[in-house]
Design a protein around this motif. Structure first.
Motif, PDB file in Angstrom:
ATOM      1  N   UNK A 123       0.845  -1.188   0.000  1.00 35.53           N
ATOM      2  CA  UNK A 123       0.000   0.000   0.000  1.00 35.53           C
ATOM      3  C   UNK A 123       0.883   1.241   0.000  1.00 35.53           C
ATOM      4  N   UNK A 124       0.448   2.262  -0.735  1.00 33.48           N
ATOM      5  CA  UNK A 124       1.180   3.518  -0.796  1.00 33.48           C
ATOM      6  C   UNK A 124       0.393   4.597  -0.069  1.00 33.48           C
ATOM      7  N   UNK A 170       1.862  -7.064   4.830  1.00 27.80           N
ATOM      8  CA  UNK A 170       1.572  -5.757   4.222  1.00 27.80           C
ATOM      9  C   UNK A 170       2.838  -4.908   4.273  1.00 27.80           C
ATOM     10  N   UNK A 171       3.218  -4.382   3.121  1.00 25.76           N
ATOM     11  CA  UNK A 171       4.318  -3.429   3.016  1.00 25.76           C
ATOM     12  C   UNK A 171       3.708  -2.069   2.691  1.00 25.76           C
ATOM     13  N   UNK A 172       4.220  -1.023   3.291  1.00 28.53           N
ATOM     14  CA  UNK A 172       3.716   0.323   3.025  1.00 28.53           C
ATOM     15  C   UNK A 172       4.862   1.219   2.576  1.00 28.53           C
ATOM     16  N   UNK A 173       4.593   2.053   1.584  1.00 24.77           N
ATOM     17  CA  UNK A 173       5.555   3.067   1.160  1.00 24.77           C
ATOM     18  C   UNK A 173       5.003   4.441   1.499  1.00 24.77           C
ATOM     19  N   UNK A 174       5.832   5.237   2.158  1.00 29.39           N
ATOM     20  CA  UNK A 174       5.473   6.601   2.546  1.00 29.39           C
ATOM     21  C   UNK A 174       6.231   7.568   1.631  1.00 29.39           C
ATOM     22  N   UNK A 191       7.996  -1.282   6.216  1.00 26.47           N
ATOM     23  CA  UNK A 191       7.796   0.128   5.886  1.00 26.47           C
ATOM     24  C   UNK A 191       8.947   0.639   5.031  1.00 26.47           C
ATOM     25  N   UNK A 192       8.573   1.376   3.976  1.00 25.52           N
ATOM     26  CA  UNK A 192       9.539   1.985   3.064  1.00 25.52           C
ATOM     27  C   UNK A 192       9.267   3.483   3.035  1.00 25.52           C
TER      28      UNK A 192
END
Length: 404
Positions: A93-94, A113-117, A144-145
């Motif tokens: 998710x972005x 779940x991986x998230x990009x901020x 988290x990215x």
């Protein structure tokens, strides 16, 4: 690997996050992975085969811009169905803290779940106020990215936890070669690409500088590309200069490449709110001589002025002075072009996608280990799973070799 990617912003209107997701999807697909994207979009919008529409977006003022988001019953149902039918090994998710599809996906998904901020906020009351409400979704994120130090700082200050730093990518070869736009091969040309009606993109500063320069440089022209009201742009300059301004509006990918190869100087006069600078990496890939405001994100991408010249943010006189110096010095423009082509290679998707994939593999592997541990009779719950690259925890990534 089956990967689901959630885009928070409408696919109909190009933007940095959408470009990032598009290029990441294509890079992962080329490596043999199955990738599906869900994004806000009108039901009749032309979409790539890998994009599923979550319904029409609604424009919402956010962080000095207008974000086109989707958050409602229709979107929630479509996200739920997409997640269920996708059977993804990893969900990516972005901008999950934004009230759009990423938040919905976090609520309904099970599994890694991986998230990009992406975003950087100097001060965001909305994030501070809603942080406790968002935690029910954000605490499910296992990797988290952050695309920049500024985005990472925002994450730490407003939501807690930490993230691995993986910059935005660019498909360098896509921009490397291109023919100039017809009719623009004479005289001097300064170029701009961005939303012309968005104040933080800094177009008014460039227009003011153009007026200062035009009086002494009769061959100088300005090439503008991006959405916005052409009449409002022209109102900002004397009528005598209107025929020296080219307004391309929204451009195709092909014409965007040609625009980068048309200009003598590409200008990014942004005032702030940028955490990276995709437009810079595109221009660098094309070998453009770049002149950018000295905001931290741009300064870092341009290696403190080695790969592009900098001017004082918001200062039209500084912009005009630096632009004149570049226009008068072809040798320096050639050096900047060479430095830019070399510096941008570290942002090529051939490198960046592998870093993202390593995060996917780590969280997927950790999820499998945790499931085995939970199923083992008498096994105690673990806070995290050790690996060579760091430790995955329910709060994100703990200490390790700069892993999320």
């Amino acid at each position: 690997m089956r990967i689901g990617i959630v885009c928070p912003y409408t696919w109909d209107v190009p933007g940095g996050v959408q470009v990032h997701i598009r290029d990441l999807t294509e890079a992962l697909t080329e490596e043999g992975h199955h990738v599906s994207v869900i994004a806000p979009a009108a039901d009749n919008a032309p979409l790539p085969p890998y994009v599923t529409s979550a319904g029409r977006a609604v424009p919402v003022p956010f962080n000095g811009s207008v974000a086109r988001l989707s958050f409602g019953f229709l979107s929630a149902n479509r996200v739920r169905r997409w997640v269920r039918e996708g059977a993804f090994d990893v969900l990516h998710v972005h901008e999950p803290a934004i009230p759009s599809l990423g938040l919905l996906a976090c609520w309904v998904a099970r599994g890694p779940i991986v998230a990009t901020f992406h975003a950087s906020y100097g001060n965001s009351r909305s994030l501070s106020v809603t942080a406790s409400v968002l935690m029910s979704a954000l605490e499910k994120i296992t990797g988290r990215i952050a695309v920049s130090d500024a985005a990472r700082k925002t994450l730490v200050e407003f939501m807690g936890g930490d993230a691995v730093l993986i910059p935005n990518g660019v498909t360098v070869d896509r921009y490397a070669e291109g023919e100039p736009l017809p009719g623009w091969d004479q005289g001097e040309v300064i170029g701009f690409l961005g939303r012309m009606d968005e104040p933080r993109k800094g177009l008014p500063v460039l227009l003011e500088a153009f007026v200062l320069l035009a009086a002494e440089r009769p061959a100088l022209r300005l090439l503008l590309a991006g959405p916005g009201d052409a009449a409002e742009v022209l109102e900002r300059v004397p009528a005598a200069l209107h025929d020296r301004i080219g307004l391309l509006g929204m451009v195709s990918e092909e014409d965007k490449v040609r625009a980068y190869h048309t200009v003598d100087v590409f200008c990014a006069p942004n005032l702030g709110g940028e955490s990276f600078g995709i437009v810079l990496t595109e221009a660098m890939s094309a070998g453009a001589a770049i002149l950018a405001s000295d905001i931290p994100a741009f300064r870092k991408v341009l290696d403190d002025g080695q790969a592009g010249a900098l001017f004082e943010t918001g200062n039209a006189e500084s912009l005009a002075r630096r632009a004149a110096e570049l226009l008068d010095d072809p040798a320096r423009r050639a050096r900047l072009s060479q430095e830019a082509r070399a510096a941008v290679r570290k942002y090529d998707w051939s490198t960046v996608a592998r870093d993202v994939l390593r995060v996917y593999e780590t969280v997927a592997s950790s999820a499998g280990v945790e499931e085995d541990a939970e199923g083992a009779e008498g096994a105690e719950g673990t806070e995290g799973v050790g690996s060579d690259e760091g430790t995955v925890t329910s709060r994100g990534w703990a200490e390790g070799n700069d892993t999320p």
